[in-house]
Design a protein around this motif. Structure first.
Motif, PDB file in Angstrom:
ATOM      1  N   UNK A   1      -8.786  -9.409  -0.791  1.00  0.00           N
ATOM      2  CA  UNK A   1      -8.546 -10.061  -2.072  1.00  0.00           C
ATOM      3  C   UNK A   1      -7.356 -11.028  -1.958  1.00  0.00           C
TER       4      UNK A   1
ATOM      5  N   UNK B   1      -5.935  -2.072  -9.431  1.00  0.00           N
ATOM      6  CA  UNK B   1      -4.646  -1.459  -9.124  1.00  0.00           C
ATOM      7  C   UNK B   1      -4.375  -0.136  -9.861  1.00  0.00           C
ATOM      8  N   UNK B   2      -4.609  -0.069 -11.176  1.00  0.00           N
ATOM      9  CA  UNK B   2      -4.359   1.213 -11.854  1.00  0.00           C
ATOM     10  C   UNK B   2      -5.166   2.372 -11.247  1.00  0.00           C
TER      11      UNK B   2
ATOM     12  N   UNK C   1      -4.031   7.229  -5.220  1.00  0.00           N
ATOM     13  CA  UNK C   1      -3.108   7.231  -4.089  1.00  0.00           C
ATOM     14  C   UNK C   1      -3.662   6.461  -2.903  1.00  0.00           C
ATOM     15  N   UNK C   2      -4.446   5.427  -3.214  1.00  0.00           N
ATOM     16  CA  UNK C   2      -5.070   4.619  -2.170  1.00  0.00           C
ATOM     17  C   UNK C   2      -4.017   3.700  -1.550  1.00  0.00           C
ATOM     18  N   UNK C   3      -4.066   3.507  -0.223  1.00  0.00           N
ATOM     19  CA  UNK C   3      -3.045   2.652   0.381  1.00  0.00           C
ATOM     20  C   UNK C   3      -3.611   1.332   0.912  1.00  0.00           C
ATOM     21  N   UNK C   4      -4.930   1.151   0.812  1.00  0.00           N
ATOM     22  CA  UNK C   4      -5.502  -0.106   1.309  1.00  0.00           C
ATOM     23  C   UNK C   4      -6.382  -0.753   0.266  1.00  0.00           C
TER      24      UNK C   4
ATOM     25  N   UNK D   1       0.437   4.255  -2.683  1.00  0.00           N
ATOM     26  CA  UNK D   1       0.003   5.583  -2.228  1.00  0.00           C
ATOM     27  C   UNK D   1       0.824   6.733  -2.816  1.00  0.00           C
TER      28      UNK D   1
ATOM     29  N   UNK E   1      -9.865  -5.454  -6.100  1.00  0.00           N
ATOM     30  CA  UNK E   1      -9.015  -4.273  -6.291  1.00  0.00           C
ATOM     31  C   UNK E   1      -8.710  -3.972  -7.757  1.00  0.00           C
TER      32      UNK E   1
ATOM     33  N   UNK F   1       0.815  -1.214   0.000  1.00  0.00           N
ATOM     34  CA  UNK F   1       0.000   0.000   0.000  1.00  0.00           C
ATOM     35  C   UNK F   1       0.850   1.267   0.000  1.00  0.00           C
TER      36      UNK F   1
ATOM     37  N   UNK G   1      -6.394  -4.125  -0.474  1.00  0.00           N
ATOM     38  CA  UNK G   1      -5.835  -5.318  -1.112  1.00  0.00           C
ATOM     39  C   UNK G   1      -5.974  -6.571  -0.248  1.00  0.00           C
ATOM     40  N   UNK G   2      -6.158  -6.374   1.062  1.00  0.00           N
ATOM     41  CA  UNK G   2      -6.056  -7.468   2.029  1.00  0.00           C
ATOM     42  C   UNK G   2      -7.037  -8.603   1.826  1.00  0.00           C
TER      43      UNK G   2
ATOM     44  N   UNK H   1      -6.373   2.471  -8.088  1.00  0.00           N
ATOM     45  CA  UNK H   1      -5.846   2.711  -6.731  1.00  0.00           C
ATOM     46  C   UNK H   1      -4.590   3.584  -6.775  1.00  0.00           C
ATOM     47  N   UNK H   2      -3.741   3.310  -7.778  1.00  0.00           N
ATOM     48  CA  UNK H   2      -2.508   4.095  -7.905  1.00  0.00           C
ATOM     49  C   UNK H   2      -2.838   5.556  -8.230  1.00  0.00           C
ATOM     50  N   UNK H   3      -3.752   5.750  -9.165  1.00  0.00           N
ATOM     51  CA  UNK H   3      -4.164   7.121  -9.533  1.00  0.00           C
ATOM     52  C   UNK H   3      -4.731   7.857  -8.326  1.00  0.00           C
TER      53      UNK H   3
END
Lengths: 115, 143
Positions: free
Chosen positions: B115, B100-101, B107-110, A66, B98, A62, B112-113, B103-105
């Motif tokens: 999944x 991922x692309x 800036x998400x940090x959670x 981020x 999730x 994460x 994934x767990x 989430x990255x845009x």
């Protein structure tokens, strides 16, 4: 207590973070602090050396999710290098290798910035 | 009815993230003693770490004084980890796969767990009971 440490060094204007031990929900804030520190100093070119990292959970992944966009928006990136197989496998399970530069060696990661 | 060859181990910790290392050691030792192979042990350890981190963060809202209990059970060719807490329950059906692309845009940090748990284990079952207990059952074939 989970053992983790992250040490920052610099080479040719690229910031290298050596991570060691166990990166989980307890220790991820340590790495996060280093990355936010670099962003605050407008240092956007980062290589993370995973050579001595034994374990990573999604809290660790994460941290890379981020901040990478901010680095890329500023012509930088976070490149990942020297992962042990068990650590790489976790990045791979979640599809990171398509979106991140993950290199065998630190030198390759540094060179990627100059391509 | 318990099967005659069932082996079980139990642990209870407070919901502080510094206990994640204790939880991982507990699973490692229990799995080693029951002869589960190393590759499978790594998967179970990570799945349990993910479950625990989610409970600490979401069920107990980062309050380190909650309790989390673990039972590690090996029965026949199956390993089961039962994790219970008394925090706030959630609806697993509402957990998104999730992206991922995105989430990255963002800036998400959670996110994934859950999944990751499903990828690592053969079966993940969650139940929030009316008596205030949440129970997560993780199952993995070991042979």
């Amino acid at each position: 207590m989970a053992e983790f440490n992250a040490v920052l060094r610099e080479k040719d204007n690229i910031n290298i973070i050596d991570v060691k031990g166990f990166l989980d929900a307890h220790t991820a804030p340590d790495l996060e602090n280093i990355l936010t520190g670099l962003i605050n100093e407008s240092k956007f070119r980062v290589v993370v050396n995973f050579k001595e990292l034994d374990y990573i959970s999604s809290a660790g992944l994460g941290v890379f999710m981020a901040y990478i966009e901010q680095m890329r928006e500023n012509n930088g990136d976070i490149k990942l290098a020297e992962m042990k197989t068990q650590v790489y496998n976790i990045f791979d399970l979640l599809g990171f290798p398509i979106l991140y530069d993950i290199l065998q060696t630190e030198t390759e990661a540094l060179n990627k910035f100059n391509q | 009815m318990k099967e005659a060859n069932e082996i079980s181990y139990h642990l209870t910790v407070k919901s502080s993230t510094e206990n994640l290392a204790i939880v991982r050691d507990f699973i490692r030792k229990a799995a080693d003693e029951t002869g589960v192979n190393t590759e499978v042990v790594h998967k179970i350890i990570l799945a349990v770490d993910e479950a625990s981190s989610n409970i600490m963060r979401h069920a107990y809202k980062n309050n380190p004084e909650g309790e989390i209990s673990y039972s590690f059970i090996v029965s026949g060719s199956e390993c089961t980890v039962i994790i219970t807490d008394q925090g706030v329950g959630f609806n697993p059906a509402a957990v998104r796969k999730p992206d991922l692309p995105v989430y990255i845009k963002e800036g998400k940090r959670g996110g994934l767990g859950m999944h990751l748990m499903k990828i690592l284990m053969d079966n993940v079952q969650y139940e929030s009971t009316e008596s205030g207990f949440n129970k997560l059952v993780l199952t993995k074939k070991i042979a």
